[in-house]
Scaffold this active site. Structure first.
Site, short mmCIF file in Angstrom:
data_model
loop_
_atom_site.label_atom_id
_atom_site.label_comp_id
_atom_site.label_asym_id
_atom_site.label_seq_id
_atom_site.Cartn_x
_atom_site.Cartn_y
_atom_site.Cartn_z
N ASP A 33 0.87 -1.16 0.00
CA ASP A 33 0.00 0.00 0.00
C ASP A 33 0.92 1.23 0.00
O ASP A 33 2.10 1.13 0.35
CB ASP A 33 -0.87 -0.03 1.26
CG ASP A 33 -1.77 1.18 1.37
OD1 ASP A 33 -2.41 1.56 0.37
OD2 ASP A 33 -1.82 1.77 2.47
N ASP A 83 -0.17 5.05 0.88
CA ASP A 83 -0.39 6.10 1.87
C ASP A 83 -0.32 5.57 3.29
O ASP A 83 -0.95 4.57 3.64
CB ASP A 83 -1.75 6.75 1.62
CG ASP A 83 -1.82 7.41 0.24
OD1 ASP A 83 -0.88 8.14 -0.09
OD2 ASP A 83 -2.80 7.18 -0.49
N ASP A 141 -1.27 -0.26 6.13
CA ASP A 141 -1.61 0.36 7.42
C ASP A 141 -3.09 0.31 7.72
O ASP A 141 -3.49 0.63 8.85
CB ASP A 141 -1.19 1.84 7.40
CG ASP A 141 -2.11 2.66 6.49
OD1 ASP A 141 -2.89 3.47 7.02
OD2 ASP A 141 -2.07 2.47 5.27
#
Length: 239
Positions: free
Chosen positions: A7, A9, A179
């Site tokens: 991922d 961001d 996250d």
């Protein structure tokens, strides 16, 4: 062959590029401050809460691309990358990507943030393969619409399977780093899911499933995870 899927961001960078692009547009006076700032903050909260309407958000987020000529957009994007993104690059992320490369894995970024914003960020990390929500581009301008499936939640799984149809890789021996609890559909699919500086929901889920929980905010690739990565080539598979 195995993938090292990341991922973007709040995983590979220390912030959210989609939200920051919106803030950049506000600061430069490109969009109306009051209206855009309120909407940008609201959509970001929806994302964190797991209630984001991705189609509604994309109608909002892609509107400035359609409202401006591409030469201005590219100029603003270059400035955005230097001012907002480069300071958020994580040395530990660079080290982790390199460890995967040395192990023979193929790095790939998969992100809901649109390709216009994320393509130069992927280049900063030297990652060739990027799966991102695709803005429609016709007759030399962005239209404000998107093409195909938005690369969000189950859409990431769909987009990755489309990519895998043209590439020889095995998800059972691949890693995914994220996250966000929004990425649980894909985290649950790979052989080696890893929670990176996770939100509270993902952290609790990862601890329940005994998935690794690591940080990339301290300047170096976590030593324990590096050992786990090496060991995984022989014995370890996390489920």
């Amino acid at each position: 062959m195995s993938l090292a899927i990341f991922d973007l961001d709040n995983t590979l960078i220390g912030g959210d590029s989609d939200y920051l692009w919106g803030q950049f547009l506000i600061e430069k006076g490109i969009v109306d401050r009051e209206r855009y700032e309120e909407a940008n903050a609201r959509f970001y909260e929806d994302y964190k809460n797991g209630t984001l309407d991705i189609v509604q958000f994309l109608e909002f987020a892609l509107r400035p691309l359609a409202a401006n000529p591409v030469d201005a957009l590219w100029r603003w994007r270059t400035q955005f990358i230097e001012e907002k993104i480069r300071p958020l690059l994580l040395p530990a992320a660079v080290a982790l990507i390199e460890k995967h490369r040395r192990a023979g894995d193929t790095p790939i970024i998969i992100t809901a943030t649109n390709r216009f914003v994320t393509e130069p960020i992927a280049r900063l990390y030297g990652i060739e393969h990027l799966l991102a929500t695709t803005p429609e581009f016709e007759n030399g301008r962005y239209t404000g619409r998107f093409v195909g499936t938005p690369c969000f939640r189950e859409g990431k799984v769909h987009r990755l399977h489309e990519w895998l149809a043209e590439h020889d890789h095995d998800l059972a021996d691949s890693w995914f780093y994220s996250d966000s609890h929004n990425d649980l559909p894909l985290l649950s699919l790979v052989g080696f899911p890893v929670a990176v500086d996770p939100d509270e929901t993902l952290k609790a889920y990862a601890e329940q499933k005994k998935w690794p929980v690591i940080t990339l905010r301290n300047g170096k690739c976590p030593e324990e995870h590096a050992r786990r990565l090496a060991k995984s080539r022989h014995t370890l598979r996390i489920k």
